[in-house]
Design a protein around this motif. Sequence first.
Motif, PDB file in Angstrom:
ATOM      1  N   TYR A 181      18.184 -34.220 -12.881  1.00  0.00           N
ATOM      2  CA  TYR A 181      18.366 -35.025 -14.077  1.00  0.00           C
ATOM      3  C   TYR A 181      18.827 -36.440 -13.716  1.00  0.00           C
ATOM      4  N   GLY A 182      18.180 -37.431 -14.333  1.00  0.00           N
ATOM      5  CA  GLY A 182      18.530 -38.814 -14.105  1.00  0.00           C
ATOM      6  C   GLY A 182      19.495 -39.333 -15.151  1.00  0.00           C
ATOM      7  N   LEU A 183      20.237 -40.349 -14.767  1.00  0.00           N
ATOM      8  CA  LEU A 183      21.173 -40.991 -15.675  1.00  0.00           C
ATOM      9  C   LEU A 183      20.447 -41.479 -16.926  1.00  0.00           C
ATOM     10  N   ASN A 184      21.020 -41.185 -18.074  1.00  0.00           N
ATOM     11  CA  ASN A 184      20.466 -41.551 -19.378  1.00  0.00           C
ATOM     12  C   ASN A 184      19.245 -40.726 -19.777  1.00  0.00           C
ATOM     13  N   ASP A 185      19.035 -39.600 -19.112  1.00  0.00           N
ATOM     14  CA  ASP A 185      18.033 -38.659 -19.597  1.00  0.00           C
ATOM     15  C   ASP A 185      18.424 -38.199 -21.002  1.00  0.00           C
ATOM     16  N   MET A 186      17.433 -37.859 -21.811  1.00  0.00           N
ATOM     17  CA  MET A 186      17.706 -37.481 -23.193  1.00  0.00           C
ATOM     18  C   MET A 186      18.698 -36.314 -23.282  1.00  0.00           C
ATOM     19  N   ALA A 187      18.659 -35.420 -22.300  1.00  0.00           N
ATOM     20  CA  ALA A 187      19.581 -34.288 -22.325  1.00  0.00           C
ATOM     21  C   ALA A 187      21.032 -34.744 -22.261  1.00  0.00           C
ATOM     22  N   GLN A 188      21.288 -35.868 -21.595  1.00  0.00           N
ATOM     23  CA  GLN A 188      22.648 -36.387 -21.522  1.00  0.00           C
ATOM     24  C   GLN A 188      23.137 -36.838 -22.890  1.00  0.00           C
ATOM     25  N   TRP A 189      22.238 -37.410 -23.675  1.00  0.00           N
ATOM     26  CA  TRP A 189      22.628 -37.919 -24.994  1.00  0.00           C
ATOM     27  C   TRP A 189      22.856 -36.808 -26.006  1.00  0.00           C
ATOM     28  N   ARG A 190      22.368 -35.642 -25.698  1.00  0.00           N
ATOM     29  CA  ARG A 190      22.541 -34.515 -26.622  1.00  0.00           C
ATOM     30  C   ARG A 190      23.904 -33.851 -26.477  1.00  0.00           C
ATOM     31  N   PHE A 191      24.582 -34.114 -25.374  1.00  0.00           N
ATOM     32  CA  PHE A 191      25.918 -33.548 -25.207  1.00  0.00           C
ATOM     33  C   PHE A 191      26.903 -34.246 -26.137  1.00  0.00           C
ATOM     34  N   LYS A 192      27.802 -33.469 -26.694  1.00  0.00           N
ATOM     35  CA  LYS A 192      28.880 -34.040 -27.492  1.00  0.00           C
ATOM     36  C   LYS A 192      29.938 -34.619 -26.557  1.00  0.00           C
ATOM     37  N   THR A 251      14.108 -38.548 -18.141  1.00  0.00           N
ATOM     38  CA  THR A 251      14.365 -39.337 -16.942  1.00  0.00           C
ATOM     39  C   THR A 251      14.907 -38.435 -15.852  1.00  0.00           C
ATOM     40  N   PHE A 252      14.225 -38.430 -14.713  1.00  0.00           N
ATOM     41  CA  PHE A 252      14.643 -37.635 -13.571  1.00  0.00           C
ATOM     42  C   PHE A 252      14.768 -38.533 -12.340  1.00  0.00           C
ATOM     43  N   VAL A 253      15.496 -38.048 -11.348  1.00  0.00           N
ATOM     44  CA  VAL A 253      15.489 -38.687 -10.036  1.00  0.00           C
ATOM     45  C   VAL A 253      14.703 -37.773  -9.103  1.00  0.00           C
ATOM     46  N   GLN A 254      13.758 -38.360  -8.391  1.00  0.00           N
ATOM     47  CA  GLN A 254      12.910 -37.581  -7.490  1.00  0.00           C
ATOM     48  C   GLN A 254      12.908 -38.213  -6.108  1.00  0.00           C
ATOM     49  N   GLY A 255      12.935 -37.372  -5.097  1.00  0.00           N
ATOM     50  CA  GLY A 255      12.959 -37.923  -3.748  1.00  0.00           C
ATOM     51  C   GLY A 255      12.451 -36.948  -2.704  1.00  0.00           C
ATOM     52  N   ILE A 256      12.071 -37.512  -1.571  1.00  0.00           N
ATOM     53  CA  ILE A 256      11.704 -36.762  -0.375  1.00  0.00           C
ATOM     54  C   ILE A 256      12.532 -37.351   0.764  1.00  0.00           C
ATOM     55  N   TYR A 257      13.280 -36.504   1.447  1.00  0.00           N
ATOM     56  CA  TYR A 257      14.216 -36.971   2.463  1.00  0.00           C
ATOM     57  C   TYR A 257      13.964 -36.220   3.767  1.00  0.00           C
ATOM     58  N   GLN A 258      13.783 -36.959   4.823  1.00  0.00           N
ATOM     59  CA  GLN A 258      13.402 -36.378   6.115  1.00  0.00           C
ATOM     60  C   GLN A 258      14.573 -36.374   7.090  1.00  0.00           C
ATOM     61  N   LYS A 259      14.724 -35.276   7.787  1.00  0.00           N
ATOM     62  CA  LYS A 259      15.736 -35.178   8.834  1.00  0.00           C
ATOM     63  C   LYS A 259      15.207 -35.881  10.081  1.00  0.00           C
ATOM     64  N   THR A 260      15.897 -36.927  10.493  1.00  0.00           N
ATOM     65  CA  THR A 260      15.437 -37.692  11.654  1.00  0.00           C
ATOM     66  C   THR A 260      16.548 -37.826  12.675  1.00  0.00           C
TER      67      THR A 260
END
Length: 260
Positions: A181-192, A251-260
């Motif tokens: 979940y990304g910051l300011n996703d609609m689900a965040q606004w539904r929380f009281k 709004t989501f955060v998506q990423g691919i992270y490689q171990k180097t």
Amino acid sequence: MSQEVPPEHRENRRKVSSHGFRPSTTYQSQKLERECRKNWDLFYKRNKTNFFKDRNWTTREFTDLLHLDSNKILLEVGCGVGNFIFPLLEVCQAKYIYACDFSQEAIKLLKENTQYTEDKMKAFTCDITTDDIFSTIAENSVDIVTLIFVLSAIHPDKFRRVVENLHRILKQDGVVLFRDYGLNDMAQWRFKDTNMISENFYVRQDGTRSYFFSDSEILELFEGVGFRAQQNSYVHRQTINVKENVDVKRTFVQGIYQKT
């Protein structure tokens, strides 16, 4: 149709959240942490396999999954009842799949699926914030880890430990596929206001929790442990329910992270 929260309201919420509305007391927060497993077990006892939809979108969003073959080992962290791994088996074949979840009830339901066979996969209960996983999987042994809508359910104090464990378990050049979940996703606004535990961290009515990330926060978290980001960005999606006259922008955060 109803629309996403206007930008000016977002800013107002952002300001208030920084100071806190009525965050849970320390006692309440600690109680939620202690009862986390119990709350997820109750969630799966109540909803069985009917709550989450199959994640058929994952191979479209993460093409690395299409390259799974008889030489690759995959670990899904937070597997639930199998909404990711069972659809995945229909389109690609890994050498072996490990699937772990915090909830014993979820693992029980997953193993009841007729597609489950330990010739192809092993599902087990695990607290990924501890060393539990290393009693089942050796360090430096996995090619791909998926962490999809999982980290947000964990207390922020334990985020780094989770990512450190994933770094330990991956082979050199292995990757983590991440979405949450990304910051300011609609689900965040539904929380009281009274559902807020701490900044951007909320509790649902059933006692399960959800955190909302910024892209910079996730980047700093993974790079701080030694990953290199191949992708790290916000992803915006739209959910339309014509019957209920709802138009929701996610709004989501998506990423691919490689171990180097």
